[in-house]
Design a protein around this motif. Structure first.
Motif, mmCIF file in Angstrom:
data_model
loop_
_atom_site.group_PDB
_atom_site.id
_atom_site.type_symbol
_atom_site.label_atom_id
_atom_site.label_comp_id
_atom_site.label_asym_id
_atom_site.label_seq_id
_atom_site.Cartn_x
_atom_site.Cartn_y
_atom_site.Cartn_z
ATOM 1 N N PRO A 77 -12.627 7.079 4.981
ATOM 2 C CA PRO A 77 -11.980 6.156 5.919
ATOM 3 C C PRO A 77 -11.992 4.715 5.449
ATOM 4 N N ALA A 78 -12.980 4.325 4.656
ATOM 5 C CA ALA A 78 -13.035 2.949 4.172
ATOM 6 C C ALA A 78 -11.836 2.620 3.295
ATOM 7 N N LEU A 79 -11.323 3.599 2.558
ATOM 8 C CA LEU A 79 -10.153 3.373 1.720
ATOM 9 C C LEU A 79 -8.903 3.175 2.565
ATOM 10 N N VAL A 80 -8.851 3.857 3.713
ATOM 11 C CA VAL A 80 -7.728 3.675 4.634
ATOM 12 C C VAL A 80 -7.775 2.273 5.231
ATOM 13 N N GLU A 81 -8.951 1.842 5.662
ATOM 14 C CA GLU A 81 -9.087 0.507 6.238
ATOM 15 C C GLU A 81 -8.708 -0.568 5.225
ATOM 16 N N ALA A 82 -9.135 -0.403 3.983
ATOM 17 C CA ALA A 82 -8.797 -1.380 2.953
ATOM 18 C C ALA A 82 -7.292 -1.430 2.724
ATOM 19 N N ARG A 83 -6.647 -0.265 2.647
ATOM 20 C CA ARG A 83 -5.193 -0.233 2.436
ATOM 21 C C ARG A 83 -4.446 -0.884 3.588
ATOM 22 N N LEU B 84 5.298 -9.131 0.218
ATOM 23 C CA LEU B 84 5.736 -7.955 -0.532
ATOM 24 C C LEU B 84 6.971 -7.315 0.081
ATOM 25 N N GLY B 85 7.073 -7.364 1.399
ATOM 26 C CA GLY B 85 8.210 -6.759 2.087
ATOM 27 C C GLY B 85 8.016 -5.309 2.449
ATOM 28 N N GLU B 86 6.852 -4.753 2.210
ATOM 29 C CA GLU B 86 6.570 -3.352 2.498
ATOM 30 C C GLU B 86 5.066 -3.142 2.408
ATOM 31 N N PRO B 87 4.553 -2.026 2.951
ATOM 32 C CA PRO B 87 3.112 -1.764 2.867
ATOM 33 C C PRO B 87 2.738 -1.103 1.552
ATOM 34 N N PHE B 88 1.442 -1.076 1.277
ATOM 35 C CA PHE B 88 0.918 -0.269 0.179
ATOM 36 C C PHE B 88 0.905 1.194 0.631
ATOM 37 N N ARG B 89 1.288 2.087 -0.270
ATOM 38 C CA ARG B 89 1.464 3.501 0.101
ATOM 39 C C ARG B 89 0.549 4.463 -0.639
ATOM 40 N N THR B 90 0.330 4.247 -1.926
ATOM 41 C CA THR B 90 -0.417 5.215 -2.731
ATOM 42 C C THR B 90 -1.740 4.624 -3.185
ATOM 43 N N SER B 91 -2.633 5.511 -3.599
ATOM 44 C CA SER B 91 -3.962 5.084 -4.061
ATOM 45 C C SER B 91 -4.324 5.872 -5.319
ATOM 46 N N GLY B 92 -4.555 5.147 -6.392
ATOM 47 C CA GLY B 92 -5.021 5.761 -7.631
ATOM 48 C C GLY B 92 -6.466 5.368 -7.888
ATOM 49 N N LEU B 93 -7.307 6.319 -8.234
ATOM 50 C CA LEU B 93 -8.717 6.044 -8.490
ATOM 51 C C LEU B 93 -9.040 6.346 -9.942
ATOM 52 N N CYS B 94 -9.802 5.460 -10.574
ATOM 53 C CA CYS B 94 -10.300 5.672 -11.927
ATOM 54 C C CYS B 94 -11.814 5.555 -11.918
ATOM 55 N N TYR B 95 -12.474 6.427 -12.638
ATOM 56 C CA TYR B 95 -13.937 6.437 -12.729
ATOM 57 C C TYR B 95 -14.325 6.157 -14.181
ATOM 58 N N TYR B 96 -14.852 4.944 -14.415
ATOM 59 C CA TYR B 96 -15.339 4.548 -15.730
ATOM 60 C C TYR B 96 -16.838 4.845 -15.780
#
Length: 211
Positions: A91-97, A108-120
């Motif tokens: 849920p924290a990722l939803v709140e941040a988005r 921007l004129g629109e919301p953020f829609r997708t989420s990409g995660l990278c693990y280094y």
């Protein structure tokens, strides 16, 4: 999956509660050339230690292999992508988005829609110089918002037509937003390092049709 990560001395005590800070009046904009800019908000995500552990444990991380000239090589990081119809793993990722969308949608004129995660996983993991130019971002101005969790790594940027590079140290809970023409006129990278750095998760929010 388990991970050995030194929690932040400045973060809240480990808790299930994660909160985002203010953006208005707290984000510092760094104008670049050719219509590009970078916004930085240190310590935006608070109480992030437990979130880091949950994402390491719960995200279905996968490794990729890609063609590189005449051979196939391992991508030096783990990945997971969530499309706009996919439920996010926390849920924290939803709140941040949603918070990012409210703040940046007027520009921007629109919301953020997708989420990409990278693990280094350590300093050997990296991402090479590139711009997010798959889709509309090849020809249109857009934004890519990055939330960093875990150990500090440097996000480097350089102009595509040549010139001096710049870099930003992204620490635990920090936010960086690349906007304007940045994806078309600049490249960014997280370069390998021989320093003894621990694991880091990068969460990238993008509008529809941008990769």
């Amino acid at each position: 999956m388990t991970v050995d990560f030194q929690t932040s001395l400045f973060d809240e005590p480990a808790t299930d509660r994660v909160s985002v800070g203010a953006l208005a009046g707290a984000v510092q904009r760094h104008p670049l050339d050719r219509g590009a800019w970078v916004d930085v908000r240190p310590g935006w995500l608070r109480g992030a230690d437990e979130l880091f552990a949950r994402l390491v444990r719960d995200v279905p991380w996968y490794a990729e292999r890609r063609q590189m000239y005449d051979r196939v090589v391992d991508v030096p990081r783990l990945l997971c992508f969530y499309g706009e119809d996919d439920p996010l793993p926390d849920p924290a990722l939803v709140e941040a988005r949603e918070t990012l969308s409210r703040h940046y949608s007027p520009e921007l004129g629109e919301p953020f829609r997708t989420s990409g995660l990278c693990y280094y996983r350590d300093g050997r993991d990296s991402v090479a110089w590139h711009g997010d130019t798959i889709g509309r971002s090849r020809t249109e101005d857009t934004m890519v918002a990055i939330v960093s969790l875990g150990d500090t790594r440097r996000l480097s940027l350089r102009p595509r037509l040549g010139g001096a590079s710049i870099s930003f140290a992204m620490g635990h809970g920090d936010l960086l937003v690349m906007g304007g023409s940045c994806q078309r006129t600049w490249e960014h990278a997280v370069l390998k390092t021989s320093q003894g750095v621990g694991p880091r998760i990068s969460i990238q929010y993008r509008p529809r049709g941008v990769r």
